[in-house]
Motif scaffolding. Sequence first.
Motif, short mmCIF file in Angstrom:
data_model
loop_
_atom_site.label_atom_id
_atom_site.label_comp_id
_atom_site.label_asym_id
_atom_site.label_seq_id
_atom_site.Cartn_x
_atom_site.Cartn_y
_atom_site.Cartn_z
N SER A 30 41.56 102.80 -15.24
CA SER A 30 42.36 102.36 -16.38
C SER A 30 42.67 100.87 -16.36
N SER A 31 42.31 100.19 -15.26
CA SER A 31 42.53 98.74 -15.18
C SER A 31 41.26 97.95 -15.44
N ASN A 32 40.15 98.64 -15.62
CA ASN A 32 38.86 97.99 -15.78
C ASN A 32 38.35 97.99 -17.21
N ILE A 33 37.77 96.87 -17.59
CA ILE A 33 36.98 96.81 -18.81
C ILE A 33 35.67 97.53 -18.51
N MET A 34 35.23 98.36 -19.44
CA MET A 34 34.01 99.13 -19.24
C MET A 34 32.98 98.75 -20.30
N ALA A 35 31.73 98.83 -19.92
CA ALA A 35 30.68 98.42 -20.85
C ALA A 35 29.43 99.24 -20.65
N TRP A 36 28.58 99.19 -21.67
CA TRP A 36 27.23 99.75 -21.61
C TRP A 36 26.24 98.61 -21.84
N PHE A 37 25.20 98.63 -21.03
CA PHE A 37 24.06 97.72 -21.19
C PHE A 37 22.80 98.57 -21.23
N HIS A 38 21.72 97.99 -21.70
CA HIS A 38 20.43 98.66 -21.59
C HIS A 38 19.35 97.68 -21.17
N GLN A 39 18.28 98.24 -20.64
CA GLN A 39 17.20 97.41 -20.12
C GLN A 39 15.86 98.09 -20.33
N VAL A 40 14.92 97.29 -20.82
CA VAL A 40 13.54 97.71 -21.00
C VAL A 40 12.72 97.05 -19.90
N PRO A 41 11.74 97.75 -19.34
CA PRO A 41 10.93 97.14 -18.27
C PRO A 41 10.38 95.78 -18.67
N GLY A 42 10.55 94.81 -17.77
CA GLY A 42 10.05 93.47 -18.01
C GLY A 42 10.98 92.57 -18.79
N LYS A 43 12.12 93.12 -19.21
CA LYS A 43 13.09 92.32 -19.96
C LYS A 43 14.43 92.31 -19.25
N GLU A 44 15.28 91.37 -19.64
CA GLU A 44 16.60 91.27 -19.05
C GLU A 44 17.50 92.40 -19.57
N ARG A 45 18.50 92.72 -18.75
CA ARG A 45 19.48 93.71 -19.16
C ARG A 45 20.30 93.14 -20.31
N GLU A 46 20.50 93.95 -21.34
CA GLU A 46 21.17 93.47 -22.56
C GLU A 46 22.45 94.25 -22.84
N PHE A 47 23.42 93.55 -23.39
CA PHE A 47 24.71 94.12 -23.75
C PHE A 47 24.56 95.09 -24.92
N GLY A 66 27.64 100.32 -36.04
CA GLY A 66 27.57 101.35 -37.07
C GLY A 66 26.79 102.59 -36.66
N ARG A 67 26.06 102.51 -35.56
CA ARG A 67 25.29 103.67 -35.07
C ARG A 67 25.83 104.19 -33.74
N PHE A 68 26.27 103.28 -32.88
CA PHE A 68 26.77 103.65 -31.55
C PHE A 68 28.28 103.43 -31.51
N THR A 69 28.97 104.26 -30.72
CA THR A 69 30.42 104.12 -30.54
C THR A 69 30.77 104.31 -29.08
N ILE A 70 31.45 103.31 -28.52
CA ILE A 70 31.92 103.39 -27.14
C ILE A 70 33.35 103.92 -27.14
N ARG A 71 33.63 104.81 -26.20
CA ARG A 71 34.97 105.37 -26.05
C ARG A 71 35.26 105.56 -24.57
N ARG A 72 36.53 105.77 -24.26
CA ARG A 72 36.90 106.04 -22.88
C ARG A 72 38.05 107.04 -22.85
N ASP A 73 38.11 107.77 -21.75
CA ASP A 73 39.21 108.70 -21.49
C ASP A 73 39.76 108.34 -20.12
N ASN A 74 40.85 107.61 -20.10
CA ASN A 74 41.40 107.14 -18.83
C ASN A 74 41.96 108.28 -17.98
N ALA A 75 42.35 109.36 -18.61
CA ALA A 75 42.86 110.51 -17.86
C ALA A 75 41.75 111.20 -17.06
N LYS A 76 40.51 111.06 -17.56
CA LYS A 76 39.37 111.70 -16.90
C LYS A 76 38.44 110.72 -16.21
N ASN A 77 38.82 109.44 -16.20
CA ASN A 77 37.96 108.39 -15.62
C ASN A 77 36.55 108.44 -16.20
#
Length: 122
Positions: A30-47, A66-77
Motif C-alpha cells: 500500500s506504500s508503493n506505486i505500481m505499474a505495468w510495462f510490456h516488452q517485445v523481443p529486441g525492443k526496450e521495455r515500454e510503459f 480507453g482499452r486497458f484499465t489498471i487497478r489495485r486492491d491494497n487489502a489483497k496486495n
Amino acid sequence: QVQLVESGGGLVQDGASLRLTCTASGLTFSSNIMAWFHQVPGKEREFVAFISANGISTLHADSVQGRFTIRRDNAKNMLSLQMNSLKPEDTAVYYCAAGTRYGTNVRLYDYWGQGTQVTVSS
C-alpha cells in the motif's frame, strides 16, 4: 524478499479481453506505486500504466488509453490490468513493477515480476 508474481496471460484473438493480475509479497504494498510495462523481443521495455499507492491516480499510455484499465486492491496486495479490445500489436511479455516514485521510465521502479506472455492473433 520481495516477490511480484504475474498471471493471466495467454493466447487470444483480435478484439478479445484478458485480465492480468500481479500478487505482491515482501513489501508494504500500500506504500508503493505500481505499474505495468510490456516488452517485445529486441525492443526496450515500454510503459503501459501506473497507479498511485492509494489507487486514486492512474496514467495509461496513449496506445492503451480507453482499452486497458489498471487497478489495485491494497487489502489483497494485488494489482490488475484489464485489457479489452486487444490488438495484435499488444502482443508482448507484460511485467508488473513496484516503486516509490511516479513515472513512465523503467529506472524508477525497484522491483519487477517475471512477466506473463500475452499473444493476440489476427
